[in-house]
Design a protein around this motif. Structure first.
Motif, mmCIF file in Angstrom:
data_model
loop_
_atom_site.group_PDB
_atom_site.id
_atom_site.type_symbol
_atom_site.label_atom_id
_atom_site.label_comp_id
_atom_site.label_asym_id
_atom_site.label_seq_id
_atom_site.Cartn_x
_atom_site.Cartn_y
_atom_site.Cartn_z
ATOM 1 N N ALA A 3 9.120 -40.616 -14.072
ATOM 2 C CA ALA A 3 8.094 -40.350 -15.020
ATOM 3 C C ALA A 3 8.606 -39.212 -16.012
ATOM 4 O O ALA A 3 9.243 -38.151 -15.410
ATOM 5 C CB ALA A 3 6.781 -39.823 -14.421
ATOM 6 N N LYS A 4 8.727 -39.387 -17.289
ATOM 7 C CA LYS A 4 9.169 -38.501 -18.229
ATOM 8 C C LYS A 4 8.159 -37.298 -18.258
ATOM 9 O O LYS A 4 6.912 -37.316 -18.225
ATOM 10 C CB LYS A 4 9.592 -38.782 -19.418
ATOM 11 N N PRO A 5 8.713 -35.970 -18.426
ATOM 12 C CA PRO A 5 7.907 -34.997 -18.679
ATOM 13 C C PRO A 5 6.983 -35.074 -20.070
ATOM 14 O O PRO A 5 7.493 -35.754 -20.992
ATOM 15 C CB PRO A 5 8.418 -33.582 -18.514
ATOM 16 N N SER A 28 4.617 -29.893 -19.766
ATOM 17 C CA SER A 28 3.693 -30.549 -18.380
ATOM 18 C C SER A 28 4.529 -31.369 -17.771
ATOM 19 O O SER A 28 5.449 -32.124 -18.193
ATOM 20 C CB SER A 28 2.521 -31.442 -19.083
ATOM 21 N N LYS A 29 4.408 -31.083 -16.339
ATOM 22 C CA LYS A 29 5.275 -31.896 -15.332
ATOM 23 C C LYS A 29 6.745 -31.710 -15.292
ATOM 24 O O LYS A 29 7.384 -32.718 -15.294
ATOM 25 C CB LYS A 29 4.813 -33.533 -15.524
ATOM 26 N N ALA A 30 7.190 -30.358 -15.749
ATOM 27 C CA ALA A 30 8.738 -30.401 -15.901
ATOM 28 C C ALA A 30 9.053 -29.652 -14.744
ATOM 29 O O ALA A 30 8.481 -28.944 -14.151
ATOM 30 C CB ALA A 30 8.751 -29.350 -17.228
ATOM 31 N N LYS A 31 10.274 -30.323 -14.210
ATOM 32 C CA LYS A 31 11.318 -29.559 -13.193
ATOM 33 C C LYS A 31 12.211 -28.399 -13.641
ATOM 34 O O LYS A 31 12.515 -27.575 -13.079
ATOM 35 C CB LYS A 31 12.045 -30.733 -12.497
ATOM 36 N N THR A 76 12.513 -34.005 -15.686
ATOM 37 C CA THR A 76 12.152 -34.013 -14.218
ATOM 38 C C THR A 76 13.169 -34.395 -13.685
ATOM 39 O O THR A 76 14.283 -35.132 -14.196
ATOM 40 C CB THR A 76 10.979 -34.928 -14.043
#
Length: 98
Positions: A3-5, A28-31, A76
């Motif tokens: 899934a892409k951030p 959002s949702k970033a590593k 991610t």
């Protein structure tokens, strides 16, 4: 499938003392994040990249009086593969003599 951030957003970009630029950003949702900076408005030449897991970074050893363009994208990571999100809007900062 990874899934892409979300798209990264630069919240602060300013010149600080000592030929440096301080950047703050979020997504959002970033590593992690990939920061790119260049003196070229189109990022076609002289592009430097920096990868970090932090939400802020200080770019150092810049030239006085030059205008730098910066942009950020989040990523991610799953099984050592990176999926990148969209680049943020570019910001420009002039390195002043302080």
């Amino acid at each position: 499938v990874v899934a892409k951030p979300g798209k990264a957003v630069i919240t602060k970009a300013k010149n600080v003392k000592g030929r440096k630029i301080a950047l703050t950003y979020k997504a959002s949702k970033a590593k992690g994040y990939e920061v790119q900076y260049s003196t070229s408005k189109t990022f076609k030449k002289g592009v430097k990249k920096l990868s970090t897991s932090k939400k802020s970074v200080t770019l150092k050893s810049l030239k006085k009086g030059r205008k730098y363009y910066v942009r950020v994208r989040a990523y991610t990571k799953v099984n050592s593969k990176k999926a990148y999100g969209s680049y943020s809007a570019k910001k420009n900062v002039t390195v002043k003599k302080k």
